[in-house]
Enzyme design. Sequence first.
Site, short mmCIF file in Angstrom:
data_model
loop_
_atom_site.label_atom_id
_atom_site.label_comp_id
_atom_site.label_asym_id
_atom_site.label_seq_id
_atom_site.Cartn_x
_atom_site.Cartn_y
_atom_site.Cartn_z
N THR A 17 -45.59 18.75 34.13
CA THR A 17 -46.81 17.94 34.28
C THR A 17 -48.12 18.70 34.01
OG1 THR A 17 -46.42 18.09 36.66
CG2 THR A 17 -45.98 15.97 35.63
N ILE A 55 -42.09 7.86 14.29
CA ILE A 55 -42.47 6.79 15.23
C ILE A 55 -41.45 6.66 16.36
CG2 ILE A 55 -41.31 4.80 14.12
CD1 ILE A 55 -44.95 4.80 15.34
N ARG A 56 -40.27 7.28 16.20
CA ARG A 56 -39.27 7.26 17.27
C ARG A 56 -39.77 8.00 18.51
NH1 ARG A 56 -34.27 6.01 16.26
NH2 ARG A 56 -34.46 5.55 18.45
N ARG A 104 -38.73 18.53 15.85
CA ARG A 104 -39.09 18.39 14.43
C ARG A 104 -39.46 19.69 13.73
NH1 ARG A 104 -36.47 13.73 13.57
NH2 ARG A 104 -37.14 12.11 15.02
C1 LIG Z 1 -32.12 15.89 14.15
C2 LIG Z 1 -32.35 14.46 14.62
C3 LIG Z 1 -31.51 13.45 14.20
C4 LIG Z 1 -31.72 12.13 14.63
N1 LIG Z 1 -30.88 11.13 14.18
C5 LIG Z 1 -31.09 9.84 14.59
C6 LIG Z 1 -30.25 8.78 14.12
O1 LIG Z 1 -29.32 8.99 13.37
N2 LIG Z 1 -30.51 7.50 14.54
C7 LIG Z 1 -31.54 7.24 15.40
O2 LIG Z 1 -31.73 6.07 15.76
N3 LIG Z 1 -32.35 8.23 15.86
C8 LIG Z 1 -32.16 9.52 15.46
N4 LIG Z 1 -33.00 10.50 15.92
C9 LIG Z 1 -34.12 10.15 16.81
C10 LIG Z 1 -33.82 10.55 18.27
O3 LIG Z 1 -32.68 9.86 18.77
C11 LIG Z 1 -35.04 10.24 19.17
O4 LIG Z 1 -35.27 8.85 19.14
C12 LIG Z 1 -36.30 10.94 18.69
O5 LIG Z 1 -36.04 12.29 18.43
C13 LIG Z 1 -37.39 10.80 19.76
O6 LIG Z 1 -37.04 11.63 20.85
P1 LIG Z 1 -37.42 11.23 22.34
O7 LIG Z 1 -36.82 9.91 22.71
O8 LIG Z 1 -37.07 12.42 23.21
O9 LIG Z 1 -39.03 11.14 22.24
P2 LIG Z 1 -40.02 10.15 23.00
O10 LIG Z 1 -39.80 8.75 22.59
O11 LIG Z 1 -41.38 10.73 22.80
O12 LIG Z 1 -39.62 10.28 24.51
C14 LIG Z 1 -39.81 11.51 25.22
C15 LIG Z 1 -38.97 11.42 26.47
O13 LIG Z 1 -39.48 10.33 27.27
C16 LIG Z 1 -38.39 9.64 27.88
N5 LIG Z 1 -38.40 8.25 27.40
C17 LIG Z 1 -39.21 7.71 26.47
N6 LIG Z 1 -38.96 6.39 26.34
C18 LIG Z 1 -37.96 6.13 27.18
C19 LIG Z 1 -37.23 4.95 27.49
N7 LIG Z 1 -37.49 3.79 26.92
N8 LIG Z 1 -36.25 5.04 28.39
C20 LIG Z 1 -35.96 6.19 29.00
N9 LIG Z 1 -36.60 7.35 28.77
C21 LIG Z 1 -37.59 7.31 27.86
C22 LIG Z 1 -37.11 10.39 27.49
O14 LIG Z 1 -36.86 11.36 28.46
C23 LIG Z 1 -37.51 11.07 26.19
O15 LIG Z 1 -36.73 12.22 25.91
C24 LIG Z 1 -32.81 11.83 15.50
C25 LIG Z 1 -33.66 12.86 15.92
C26 LIG Z 1 -33.43 14.16 15.49
C27 LIG Z 1 -34.40 15.25 15.93
#
Ligand SMILES: Cc1cc2nc3c(=O)[nH]c(=O)nc-3n(C[C@H](O)[C@H](O)[C@H](O)COP(=O)(O)OP(=O)(O)OC[C@H]3O[C@@H](n4cnc5c(N)ncnc54)[C@H](O)[C@@H]3O)c2cc1C
Length: 312
Positions: free
Chosen positions: A89, A111-112, A231
Amino acid sequence: MPLTEDQKAEIAALRAETRPTRRPTVPALEEILYEALPVLDHGFVRVVDYMGDDAAIVQAARVSYGKGTRRVSEDAGLVNYLMRHRHTTPFEMCEIKYHVKLPIFVARQWIRHRTANVNEYSARYSILDNEFYLPAPEHLGVQSRANRQGRGEALAGAEAQRVMALLREDAERAYAHYQEMLNEDEAGTRLDPEREGLARELARMNLTLNFYTQWYWKTDLHNLLNFLSLRADAHAQYEIRAYAEVMLETLKRWVPITYGAFLQYRLGGFHLSERGLAAVKRLLAGEAVTQKDSGLSPREWREMMAALGREG
Ligand SMILES: Cc1cc2nc3c(=O)[nH]c(=O)nc-3n(C[C@H](O)[C@H](O)[C@H](O)COP(=O)(O)OP(=O)(O)OC[C@H]3O[C@@H](n4cnc5c(N)ncnc54)[C@H](O)[C@@H]3O)c2cc1C
């Protein structure tokens, strides 16, 4: 070049202005504030605003009334501790806002990351520029056999030339059709006065994923580090990694102590599973451990051995 003369003039005007403030500023980041740092062939990353610095993290962690800082070495020790123990935090006290120009297929990966605030250029309202990404020859990799989500050596010779020609032709044709459907050129001038032209929100749908879009992207330091750990990692696709690497440079300017801790404990570190740790303990004890008797999957074993700098 990603910027027009007018855009360059706007940036120069912003950079010429300074404002007195009692809030902390970071000279190294101020140096590049608003500047477009080039990425790929037409993209860029610009830092357009920020809040906080390394001291703000320390201040929040100590819940202090003043600056909260002691000696630099003590502050670094505290930031390292926070990073190592995932006490996250205090890092959320700092914020940064970027303006990014990026190919649409990169934007779809980016955007993920949901923990950011995003405002994208509206292709319902405006006409997209005739700018599309073409990989440099060394990045035109073949499909990797070892990793279904990756690429291998670069294509060569006639096949590379053919792929480049296809990419260029498809994008150029798509843009020509986009303009024809819009009945407008890039500047918004009507091409055929006898025709209406399709709405911008519809005409854009034929554009290829390598066309550039733009957005403002604001996040806090904790979530920026999450983004960069995924990334800027060697497993990320080259094109998004190119952006992450430029952003790492902005991180280094902005919060150098945090940057050092991030490289040490996250980006440059390696996470071991329970079985992985057991295998490392056995290796350290001089045992000849194999992938099979480690209980690790071949992939996890390969990754761990690569991190340890040992032959699988
Ligand atoms: C090498 C690589 C390959 C990938 N391949 C794929 C693929 O094939 N298909 C695909 O769909 N995606 C893929 N992704 C995307 C991946 O699954 C994540 O969606 C993306 O990296 C965003 O990460 P994040 O959710 O940690 O980030 P953020 O969305 O920024 O979230 C950060 C953290 O906040 C929490 N959080 C955010 N929103 C929520 C929620 N709604 N519920 C619970 N906790 C939440 C979680 O702890 C999360 O780790 C890939 C990513 C990487 C790096």
